[in-house]
Design an enzyme around this catalytic site. Structure first.
Site, PDB file in Angstrom:
ATOM      1  N   LYS A 176      11.944  48.413  -2.375  1.00  0.00           N
ATOM      2  CA  LYS A 176      13.086  48.123  -1.502  1.00  0.00           C
ATOM      3  C   LYS A 176      14.365  48.580  -2.198  1.00  0.00           C
ATOM      4  CE  LYS A 176      15.989  44.946  -0.944  1.00  0.00           C
ATOM      5  NZ  LYS A 176      17.168  45.816  -0.682  1.00  0.00           N
ATOM      6  N   GLU A 184      15.399  43.301 -15.112  1.00  0.00           N
ATOM      7  CA  GLU A 184      16.414  44.026 -15.871  1.00  0.00           C
ATOM      8  C   GLU A 184      17.742  43.647 -15.227  1.00  0.00           C
ATOM      9  OE1 GLU A 184      19.100  45.943 -16.962  1.00  0.00           O
ATOM     10  OE2 GLU A 184      18.371  47.785 -16.064  1.00  0.00           O
ATOM     11  N   GLY A 193      18.037  37.638  -9.772  1.00  0.00           N
ATOM     12  CA  GLY A 193      16.878  37.501 -10.664  1.00  0.00           C
ATOM     13  C   GLY A 193      16.327  36.076 -10.635  1.00  0.00           C
ATOM     14  N   CYS A 249      24.777  48.115 -16.125  1.00  0.00           N
ATOM     15  CA  CYS A 249      24.372  46.804 -16.618  1.00  0.00           C
ATOM     16  C   CYS A 249      24.709  46.606 -18.095  1.00  0.00           C
ATOM     17  CB  CYS A 249      22.881  46.618 -16.375  1.00  0.00           C
ATOM     18  SG  CYS A 249      21.909  48.063 -16.808  1.00  0.00           S
ATOM     19  N   GLY A 306      18.902  44.200 -11.162  1.00  0.00           N
ATOM     20  CA  GLY A 306      20.052  43.738 -10.385  1.00  0.00           C
ATOM     21  C   GLY A 306      20.757  42.589 -11.078  1.00  0.00           C
ATOM     22  N   SER A 307      21.368  41.717 -10.282  1.00  0.00           N
ATOM     23  CA  SER A 307      22.182  40.642 -10.858  1.00  0.00           C
ATOM     24  C   SER A 307      21.312  39.482 -11.346  1.00  0.00           C
ATOM     25  CB  SER A 307      23.163  40.130  -9.813  1.00  0.00           C
ATOM     26  OG  SER A 307      22.453  39.503  -8.756  1.00  0.00           O
ATOM     27  N   GLU A 313      30.318  38.949 -15.867  1.00  0.00           N
ATOM     28  CA  GLU A 313      30.111  40.365 -15.585  1.00  0.00           C
ATOM     29  C   GLU A 313      31.033  40.787 -14.437  1.00  0.00           C
ATOM     30  OE1 GLU A 313      26.265  41.736 -13.818  1.00  0.00           O
ATOM     31  OE2 GLU A 313      26.305  43.228 -15.406  1.00  0.00           O
TER      32      GLU A 313
HETATM   33  P1  NAI Z   1      21.997  42.027  -6.241  1.00  0.00           P
HETATM   34  O1  NAI Z   1      21.307  41.634  -7.475  1.00  0.00           O
HETATM   35  O2  NAI Z   1      22.205  40.985  -5.205  1.00  0.00           O
HETATM   36  O3  NAI Z   1      21.228  43.264  -5.562  1.00  0.00           O
HETATM   37  C1  NAI Z   1      20.260  44.030  -6.207  1.00  0.00           C
HETATM   38  C2  NAI Z   1      19.036  44.201  -5.304  1.00  0.00           C
HETATM   39  O4  NAI Z   1      18.471  42.917  -5.029  1.00  0.00           O
HETATM   40  C3  NAI Z   1      19.348  44.816  -3.946  1.00  0.00           C
HETATM   41  O5  NAI Z   1      18.277  45.653  -3.560  1.00  0.00           O
HETATM   42  C4  NAI Z   1      19.403  43.608  -3.042  1.00  0.00           C
HETATM   43  O6  NAI Z   1      19.134  43.911  -1.694  1.00  0.00           O
HETATM   44  C5  NAI Z   1      18.317  42.735  -3.630  1.00  0.00           C
HETATM   45  N1  NAI Z   1      18.445  41.313  -3.306  1.00  0.00           N
HETATM   46  C6  NAI Z   1      19.571  40.588  -3.082  1.00  0.00           C
HETATM   47  N2  NAI Z   1      19.279  39.314  -2.815  1.00  0.00           N
HETATM   48  C7  NAI Z   1      17.928  39.207  -2.877  1.00  0.00           C
HETATM   49  C8  NAI Z   1      17.015  38.127  -2.714  1.00  0.00           C
HETATM   50  N3  NAI Z   1      17.423  36.897  -2.411  1.00  0.00           N
HETATM   51  N4  NAI Z   1      15.693  38.369  -2.869  1.00  0.00           N
HETATM   52  C9  NAI Z   1      15.259  39.603  -3.209  1.00  0.00           C
HETATM   53  N5  NAI Z   1      16.078  40.659  -3.364  1.00  0.00           N
HETATM   54  C10 NAI Z   1      17.391  40.466  -3.194  1.00  0.00           C
HETATM   55  O7  NAI Z   1      23.397  42.654  -6.650  1.00  0.00           O
HETATM   56  P2  NAI Z   1      24.629  43.043  -5.711  1.00  0.00           P
HETATM   57  O8  NAI Z   1      24.815  41.997  -4.662  1.00  0.00           O
HETATM   58  O9  NAI Z   1      24.437  44.422  -5.241  1.00  0.00           O
HETATM   59  O10 NAI Z   1      25.853  43.012  -6.741  1.00  0.00           O
HETATM   60  C11 NAI Z   1      26.456  41.795  -7.149  1.00  0.00           C
HETATM   61  C12 NAI Z   1      26.724  41.792  -8.632  1.00  0.00           C
HETATM   62  O11 NAI Z   1      25.498  41.852  -9.330  1.00  0.00           O
HETATM   63  C13 NAI Z   1      27.498  42.984  -9.174  1.00  0.00           C
HETATM   64  O12 NAI Z   1      28.870  42.807  -9.062  1.00  0.00           O
HETATM   65  C14 NAI Z   1      27.050  43.023 -10.611  1.00  0.00           C
HETATM   66  O13 NAI Z   1      27.777  42.102 -11.390  1.00  0.00           O
HETATM   67  C15 NAI Z   1      25.621  42.571 -10.538  1.00  0.00           C
HETATM   68  N6  NAI Z   1      24.690  43.724 -10.538  1.00  0.00           N
HETATM   69  C16 NAI Z   1      24.095  44.079 -11.688  1.00  0.00           C
HETATM   70  C17 NAI Z   1      23.269  45.175 -11.735  1.00  0.00           C
HETATM   71  C18 NAI Z   1      22.616  45.585 -12.995  1.00  0.00           C
HETATM   72  O14 NAI Z   1      22.101  46.690 -13.103  1.00  0.00           O
HETATM   73  N7  NAI Z   1      22.578  44.733 -13.980  1.00  0.00           N
HETATM   74  C19 NAI Z   1      23.029  46.016 -10.559  1.00  0.00           C
HETATM   75  C20 NAI Z   1      23.663  45.537  -9.370  1.00  0.00           C
HETATM   76  C21 NAI Z   1      24.472  44.443  -9.390  1.00  0.00           C
END
Ligand code: NAI
Ligand code: MG
Length: 498
Positions: free
Chosen positions: A191, A266, A249, A300, A244-245, A401
């Site tokens: 996804k 990660e 996680g 990240c 992701g975040s 972050e």
């Molecule tokens: P997110 O962690 O919510 O999104 C990443 C992925 O997880 C996307 O594919 C999203 O659709 C999916 N996702 C979201 N909620 C979910 C759930 N309940 N169950 C399963 N999958 C889910 O991150 P987002 O909203 O894009 O960004 C928010 C903050 O997160 C950013 O400002 C940043 O601080 C952090 N982030 C960190 C990343 C990293 O590589 N460490 C990457 C993206 C965001």
């Protein structure tokens, strides 16, 4: 800050305004609900594509297809054949590399000067996994039981993998999830992030072209709260690989509890980057600046807590600010652009919110400090590269972050106190240090609680070297031998021969 004019977008062969379906069981299909969502260029607001919006029903279909493939002919495919598939896919990704890197640029904003530099992390990574395919093996183990009983281990694919990726590097994130799955004989339901789903769909097309069998790779675009949640809680998924975040996680760990599926995470960071007075400052200034400003801070492992030795603090932080002011901010398709937009309006609000918080907390913006509002860039989500000085450890901009081009510069005097302060974060992903003193470099590298330590460099990455987190930056490793292990189970076999 220099600003380039947005250049007109020549129509990209994939991001051409058309409608994209999802890939399930080797077929391109609509969402069961018929729903679609839009994906736009964060530099201009231009519509790139509408995309089939998957939710629980589509995830169910995709997981069923992945299960059938896993239990069907895919389980008989020999390592050499899986290796060939990965090599073919690597060739196709290489052949289409410009198109793919531009697709990342269009969908999430990173400049082509950066996305083009991902060759090793994309094509090289696929070739590395190809090499790993034929290196997977169990062991024969001497045991101490009485009589004649022989023991050995088998390494077996873990099964159906749910891969959930963010938007900050779709090309590499997609490859880092599907590569090890093909190498080990797993199947995947991927996804992509709702903000930037296009590169994953294009890679799925290339995987079909390479001959990856139906059902082995399925791509279901959709939102986190629906498609992502359905995938991470699915009882027929054996493992979730998430990037992701940390908040998401945590949700994924909770969702995984139903069938106790394996999870690798990660996550984010608030990584320390430490500059000692004895460092080569001409190298450390651009190094420390780009450790944060690269990809507009949407990395990240960005080195966002910049610890600078007191005796050089004013001079060094001033030079980093000057470097930041000179960076070329603009549309990522312009080859001269160094800093592109943030991915979305939501991220723009989040990052500018932190700029306000920093000012209120008493930090001083030596460079940047706001959104770019000049000319054509006013239409996109651009933020000025920002350097905050006078930052204290307990400020929110030193703890949370931000995921934007924002450096929090903190002064230090004493080495032991420095280590404690550098480690005083809930995260532990990246870290950096700049010094000419070899013993100091070793000592600090050993003391930092983080998955990567970069000395006199930052963000170096290679397919063969493991990457991942300590503490709330997650667990599991990507790249390196460890990555493939994350997709394998170990079975012990006992044979009584006496
Ligand atoms: P997110 O962690 O919510 O999104 C990443 C992925 O997880 C996307 O594919 C999203 O659709 C999916 N996702 C979201 N909620 C979910 C759930 N309940 N169950 C399963 N999958 C889910 O991150 P987002 O909203 O894009 O960004 C928010 C903050 O997160 C950013 O400002 C940043 O601080 C952090 N982030 C960190 C990343 C990293 O590589 N460490 C990457 C993206 C965001
Ligand atoms: Mg989200």
């Amino acid at each position: 800050m220099a600003v380039t004019q947005a250049i007109p977008i020549t129509r990209h062969p994939f991001a051409n305004g058309s409608y994209k379906q999802m890939l399930i069981d080797g077929k391109w299909v609509d969402a069961a609900s018929g729903k679609r969502f839009e994906t736009r260029n964060p530099a201009t607001g231009e519509l790139l594509a509408t995309v089939a919006e998957g939710d629980k029903e589509d995830i169910d279909r995709a997981v069923a297809a992945a299960r059938r493939a896993f239990e069907g002919p895919w389980s008989k495919v020999k390592p050499f054949e899986r290796q060939n598939l990965l090599l073919k896919l690597a060739d196709l990704v290489e052949k289409n590399f410009d198109e793919l890197s531009q697709l990342d640029t269009l969908d999430m904003g990173a400049p082509v000067s950066r996305t083009r530099a991902y060759h090793l992390r994309a094509v090289g990574m696929l070739r590395y996994y190809a090499g790993q395919t034929t290196a997977i093996h169990g062991e024969t183990i001497e045991n101490s039981l009485p009589g004649e009983i022989f023991s050995y281990t088998l390494k077996e694919p873990v099964g159906v993998v749910g891969a959930i990726i963010p938007w900050n590097g779709p090309l590499t994130a997609t490859i880092w999830k599907i590569g090890p799955a093909i190498a080990t004989g797993c199947t995947v339901v991927l996804k992509p992030a709702e903000e930037a789903p296009l590169t994953s769909l294009r890679i799925a097309e290339l995987a079909m072209e390479a001959g990856v069998p139906a059902g082995v790779i399925n791509v279901v675009p959709g939102y986190g709260e629906t498609a992502g949640a359905a995938l991470s809680s699915h009882h027929d998924v054996d493992k979730v690989a998430f990037t992701g975040s940390h908040v998401t996680g945590q949700a994924i760990i909770r969702a995984s509890a139903g069938n106790l599926k394996r999870v690798s995470l990660e996550l984010g960071g608030k990584s320390p980057d430490i500059v000692f007075a004895d460092a080569d400052l001409d190298a450390a200034v651009p190094g420390a600046a780009m450790a944060v400003f690269a990809n507009s801070g949407q990395i990240c492992s960005a080195g966002t807590r910049l610890f600078v030795e007191q005796s050089i603090y004013d001079e060094f932080v001033g030079r980093v600010a000057e470097f930041g002011r000179k960076l070329q901010v603009g549309n990522g398709l312009d080859p001269n652009t160094q800093i592109g937009p943030l991915v979305s309006e939501q991220q723009l609000e989040r990052v500018t919110g932190y700029l306000d918080i920093g000012q209120k907390e008493g930090a001083k913006a030596l460079a940047g400090g706001g959104r770019v509002t000049e000319g054509a860039l006013a239409k996109g989500f651009f933020v000025q590269p920002t350097v905050f000085a006078n930052v204290q450890d307990n400020m929110r901009i030193a703890q949370e972050e931000i995921f934007g081009p924002v450096i929090s510069a903190i002064a230090f005097k004493d080495m032991d106190e420095l280590i404690k302060r550098a480690n005083a974060t809930t995260f532990g992903l990246g870290s950096g240090l700049w010094t000419r003193d070899v013993s100091k470099a070793h000592k600090v590298a050993k003391s930092l609680r983080a998955g990567s330590v970069w000395v006199n460099c930052y963000q170096a990455m290679d397919p063969a070297v493991p990457f991942g987190g300590y503490k709330m930056s997650g667990y599991g490793r990507e790249s390196g031998k460890q990555h493939v292990e994350e997709y394998l189970n170990v079975k012990a076999v006992w044979i009584k021969t006496g």
